[in-house]
Design an enzyme around this catalytic site. Sequence first.
Site, PDB file in Angstrom:
ATOM      1  N   PRO A 148      -2.436   1.084  -0.634  1.00 17.46           N
ATOM      2  CA  PRO A 148      -2.454  -0.127   0.194  1.00 17.46           C
ATOM      3  C   PRO A 148      -1.114  -0.398   0.855  1.00 17.46           C
ATOM      4  CG  PRO A 148      -3.447  -0.546  -1.953  1.00 17.46           C
ATOM      5  CD  PRO A 148      -2.803   0.806  -2.030  1.00 17.46           C
ATOM      6  N   CYS A 149      -1.171  -0.998   2.031  1.00 15.00           N
ATOM      7  CA  CYS A 149       0.049  -1.358   2.765  1.00 15.00           C
ATOM      8  C   CYS A 149       0.515  -2.724   2.290  1.00 15.00           C
ATOM      9  CB  CYS A 149      -0.228  -1.394   4.262  1.00 15.00           C
ATOM     10  SG  CYS A 149       1.229  -1.735   5.253  1.00 15.00           S
TER      11      CYS A 149
END
Length: 410
Positions: free
Chosen positions: A80-81
């Site tokens: 995930p960013c």
Amino acid sequence: MMDVVELFAGVGGFRVGLEEADRELFRVVWSNQWEPATKAQPASHIYTLRFGAENHSNMDIAKVPTQDIPDHDMLVGGFPCQDYSVASTLNRSGGIQGKKGVLWWEIHRILAEKPNPPRYVFLENVDRLLKSPARQRGRDFAIMLASLADLGYIVEWRVINAADYGMPQRRRRTFILAYHQDTHLHQEVSALENPADWILEQGIIANAFPVEGSTESVRTFEIEGTLETITQEFNANHPARAPFHNSGVIIGRCVYTIDSTPQYDGPYETLGNKILLNGAVPPNYYIPEEELDKWNYLKGAKKEKRVNKTNGFEYHYNEGAMIFPDPLDKPSRTIITGEGGPSPSRFKHVIKTADGRLRRLTPLELERLNMFPDNHTAGASDSQRAFFMGNALVVGIIEKISRELSRRIR
């Protein structure tokens, strides 16, 4: 045989791409998928339906001890960013601590704690990773690159739009490949007189996805200081300018980066190549005539006054029109996680059928746009399947990079 660990596995996009590239070489020996927002864990359920439950973990990766993860040759994952900043230094252990819940540091922890660290790392993230956070552009990527370099890896990256290489969806993502210091690829890059040659011609990604660019336009700089220092100071004086271009490599702490242009002269797939014939589409995917006004409004241009419901503030809202319905003779727009369900939406795909009716895309069609096998996500609800594809990567990119990696390391 190359043993692979797949983190943040979703429904197995990395694994599908690896196995399509070279099933004899790449063998997933352990996988992890855990979604903190749900008890049902539907993505993990689909993963085990397709690949089996053996050696699959469905628990928070932060709670999995490193010694419980098998030794492996390559670690892969679409993480995930998030904000990757460093909270503090753990002096007693010589390690680092990122912000709580930030999953990059779980990757770092595994790489740092394994007595025999993986020789290769293959990661995927959103394209804005190179420019985040907005107030200190490039800082998060600098932290990642510096931490990998400090662990003995040379790292190359590229932002790739799948549609630029003939694939059926416009989806831009950052792909990262890292080579440990005990690999011959690390030695190849280290021996180059001009590292820009690796970025443009000789690298794994350059051979899988050719580009053009001038070696004279390469930008070079050092990422200096501890990871805490990078968190506080990297690009702090020029926050609006991102130092990382769409292609690059880091050797030690020295960055070589360049803006490259895709070079592709093969066939192109389109949205129309991937749709089902009308008789195969359930009736609930067709848009009722009484709802067309809502769809037209959401897809159309807007220039109107709106009022903030919280504070009553009145403001002017402007929005351009979207192409409606979606053209069948071009690659599709990027699939989003909210693609499922019948409610009208600005961002859902809508196509016109041969008989003139409008309809949404089915889960199978969304799978095809990400280049998954047909019905890979069957066993979940249609809305869940659409959500999976909004979170997924384009499998064809993983396959092409993995095929080139296989060729170079065999």
